[in-house]
Enzyme design. Sequence first.
Site, PDB file in Angstrom:
ATOM      1  N   GLY A  72      40.963  28.207  63.805  1.00 19.20           N
ATOM      2  CA  GLY A  72      40.011  27.815  64.829  1.00 19.20           C
ATOM      3  C   GLY A  72      38.849  27.059  64.232  1.00 19.20           C
ATOM      4  CB  ILE A  73      38.667  24.872  61.246  1.00 17.68           C
ATOM      5  CG1 ILE A  73      37.557  24.558  60.235  1.00 17.68           C
ATOM      6  CG2 ILE A  73      39.522  23.637  61.564  1.00 17.68           C
ATOM      7  CD1 ILE A  73      38.054  24.198  58.862  1.00 17.68           C
ATOM      8  CD  GLN A  84      28.211  27.418  68.387  1.00 16.42           C
ATOM      9  OE1 GLN A  84      27.364  26.865  69.058  1.00 16.42           O
ATOM     10  NE2 GLN A  84      28.462  28.720  68.498  1.00 16.42           N
ATOM     11  CG  LEU A 122      36.416  31.837  63.260  1.00 16.63           C
ATOM     12  CD1 LEU A 122      35.468  30.771  62.739  1.00 16.63           C
ATOM     13  CD2 LEU A 122      35.695  33.172  63.405  1.00 16.63           C
ATOM     14  CB  SER A 179      35.606  30.295  73.247  1.00 19.69           C
ATOM     15  OG  SER A 179      35.473  28.922  73.597  1.00 19.69           O
ATOM     16  CB  SER A 205      33.060  38.932  72.282  1.00 20.74           C
ATOM     17  OG  SER A 205      32.129  38.593  73.301  1.00 20.74           O
ATOM     18  CD  GLU A 256      30.457  38.579  78.047  1.00 23.82           C
ATOM     19  OE1 GLU A 256      30.927  39.216  79.005  1.00 23.82           O
ATOM     20  OE2 GLU A 256      29.385  37.957  78.111  1.00 23.82           O
ATOM     21  CE1 TYR A 280      35.865  34.925  74.885  1.00 20.04           C
ATOM     22  CE2 TYR A 280      34.299  36.706  75.260  1.00 20.04           C
ATOM     23  CZ  TYR A 280      34.786  35.679  74.473  1.00 20.04           C
ATOM     24  OH  TYR A 280      34.184  35.424  73.255  1.00 20.04           O
ATOM     25  CE  LYS A 291      36.527  36.812  71.353  1.00 20.30           C
ATOM     26  NZ  LYS A 291      36.800  36.281  69.988  1.00 20.30           N
TER      27      LYS A 291
END
Length: 319
Positions: A8-9, A12, A80, A84, A125, A127, A149, A153
């Site tokens: 996941g490079i 952000q 990552l 998202s 996360s 969340e 989501y 997570k």
Amino acid sequence: MLKALIIGISGQDGSYLADLLLKKGYDVFGTSRDAQGGSFRRLTYLGIKKEIQLISMDPEDFRSVLVAIKKSKPDEIYFLAGQSSVGLSFEQPAETIQSFTIGILNVLEAVKMEPRDIRVYHAGSSEAFGDTEGAAANEKTPFQPRSPYALAKASSTWLVNNYREAYDLFACTGILFNHESPLRPARFVTQKIIQTAKRIANGSGEKLVLGRLDVSRDWGWAPEYVEAMWRMLQQEKPDDYIIATGKTQSLEDFVSKTFELLGLDWQNHVVQSPDLMRPTDLSISKADPQKAKIALNWEAQIGLERLIKMMLEGEFLNS
């Protein structure tokens, strides 16, 4: 030279983490579903794309994950990847849940099979905690997810914990609270606020349309948070850590401060729409980051006003 594989490079966090690891002398590999044709604008923006060895990999395909790990031979893996956006997860629940749970499961299975010791970081996360009714969450606070989501997570964090205990893997979860930067995509509300306010300040005449303004979050600066990720994998024993500033402020505070820095009164430019209100949303998100402060010697330095200033000044990459 230590080697790191960032799954996941292109996002952000992946981009800032790659920059950090390169500065620390790592040989950095990064994955994308299409390494040849994928967009790596953030890596280009940071001036590091040519220093990254890119590998095509589908996190949901075990063989693809295994090949990427054997090719890169990493000492550390940072997972990552995944869908998202909390809001988008209500529209794409199956895709969201699968992107996290199958992805990290494949990584853990592949690492379990490797003869070398590989340390794994997993992006959790805040969340997952759901609504703690104003209490500050710590690492022992039970998960009560309230969105697809958050459910994804929570599930992927439990997977990491299970593999750590069952197979003695060095696998950590960073339970990150909200963290922002100019590299945030437009679908995130903070970036929407920043970019719309800038256009209004330049005379666009539009309105900033938002949902609830009374929700409160703990907002930090993303480049600081990737340092915490790295520090987790440098510890003697694997563990999970909350990464946050420890300060909670409302979305209305974020909006008002943004317009104030542009010399405007936010109430003249903002309207609320019920169409932007989620089926379930957390009213207050609060964090207790003391464990990270003590064990990792990490503490957030950048507060909300400075964060907003840097987002206003930064170049926006609309992807």
